[in-house]
Design an enzyme around this catalytic site. Structure first.
Site, mmCIF file in Angstrom:
data_model
loop_
_atom_site.group_PDB
_atom_site.id
_atom_site.type_symbol
_atom_site.label_atom_id
_atom_site.label_comp_id
_atom_site.label_asym_id
_atom_site.label_seq_id
_atom_site.Cartn_x
_atom_site.Cartn_y
_atom_site.Cartn_z
ATOM 1 N N CYS A 129 0.833 -1.201 0.000
ATOM 2 C CA CYS A 129 0.000 0.000 0.000
ATOM 3 C C CYS A 129 0.875 1.261 0.000
ATOM 4 C CB CYS A 129 -0.984 -0.027 1.159
ATOM 5 S SG CYS A 129 -2.365 1.134 0.941
ATOM 6 N N HIS A 229 -3.574 -5.156 0.360
ATOM 7 C CA HIS A 229 -3.030 -5.530 1.667
ATOM 8 C C HIS A 229 -2.945 -7.058 1.798
ATOM 9 C CE1 HIS A 229 -2.634 -1.742 3.961
ATOM 10 N NE2 HIS A 229 -3.500 -1.297 3.059
ATOM 11 N N GLU A 231 -1.135 -8.845 3.689
ATOM 12 C CA GLU A 231 -0.901 -9.327 5.054
ATOM 13 C C GLU A 231 -2.176 -9.771 5.745
ATOM 14 O OE1 GLU A 231 -1.959 -5.001 5.701
ATOM 15 O OE2 GLU A 231 -0.917 -6.187 4.181
#
Length: 257
Positions: A129, A229, A231
């Protein structure tokens, strides 16, 4: 597939690659610190980045924002530039606009220095990001300062859960992104800025259907940036790439020594 440590000639598995993860700085007031400590500097890290690195077979370490990037890179096998606030538009020759959020010049300086030091050292970099945008700015690129909610793919909407895959990305053929995710794949989306002019050596590796660049990678260096994102997904290929690349580079360097 996660990076697997191959035993050396002694039969012992080598140390896991050490991956540094950036965070952000706040104050004790954020965590309800008692009077007298509310203005104390506080380092903040979202734990899903470290969890993702470790699921991929790496050893995660959080990086202090006032450390020296070159000294850190000497000890690290890979770097994650995490998400967060806007990059200062003055870094790419523009003034902050009406939609510019909080700017942290110290973090900008640290993370840009970390990207450049990592590239110079030849260790892999994953930008997430804001991290995707930091990579681009570090290499001389610019950003779209604001993506309006309700237009195009409405990238900046926070209406969905973090893991919701809101729109599709089309990968550029022959890129690392295509190899990791396929020609088309859905992503989550929580960003009001994006890459505009590409930095030196970078290519647009993936784009949303409205034309917004969603991923960048370097032609010659192990550098990958994603606007979504990964993660949040608990085992994303981007982290596998980071750890596996770190292991491969370290193995090659040892063989050449």
């Amino acid at each position: 597939m996660t990076g697997e440590a191959v035993p050396d000639i002694t039969g012992r598995a080598p140390a896991k690659p050490l991956v540094g993860i950036t965070g952000r700085r706040g104050t004790g007031a954020i965590m309800g610190a008692p009077h007298g400590f509310q203005d104390a500097p506080l380092e903040m890290y979202l734990s899903e980045y470290a969890t993702s690195v470790q699921l991929a077979g790496g050893l995660a370490v959080h990086l202090a924002i006032d450390a020296d990037p070159a000294e850190l890179v000497e000890r690290l096998d890979g770097v994650v530039i995490a998400g967060g606030e806007d990059v200062d538009p003055r870094r790419y020759g523009e003034a902050p606009g009406p939609h510019t959020n909080r700017i942290d010049p110290l973090r900008d300086e640290f993370e840009i220095g970390l990207v450049l030091a990592a590239i110079d050292a030849g260790i892999p970099v994953l930008g997430v990001c804001r991290g995707n945008q930091v990579i681009n700015v570090a290499l001389g690129g610019s950003l779209v300062q604001h993506l309006e909610i309700g237009t195009g793919e409405s990238h900046a909407s926070y209406a969905y859960p973090r893991q919701h895959r809101a729109h599709v990305v089309d990968a550029r053929p022959g890129t690392t992104v295509e190899r990791l995710y396929g020609a088309q794949f859905p992503v989550n989306s929580f960003h009001h800025q994006a890459v505009r002019r590409l930095g030196d050596g970078l290519i647009a590796a993936g784009s949303a259907r409205d034309g917004v660049i969603e991923s960048i990678e370097h032609r010659d260096a192990p550098v990958l940036g994603v606007q979504w994102h990964p993660e949040t997904f608990g085992g994303d290929p981007a982290f596998d790439w980071l750890v596996e690349t770190a292991i491969a580079i370290r193995t090659t360097e040892k063989a050449a020594a």
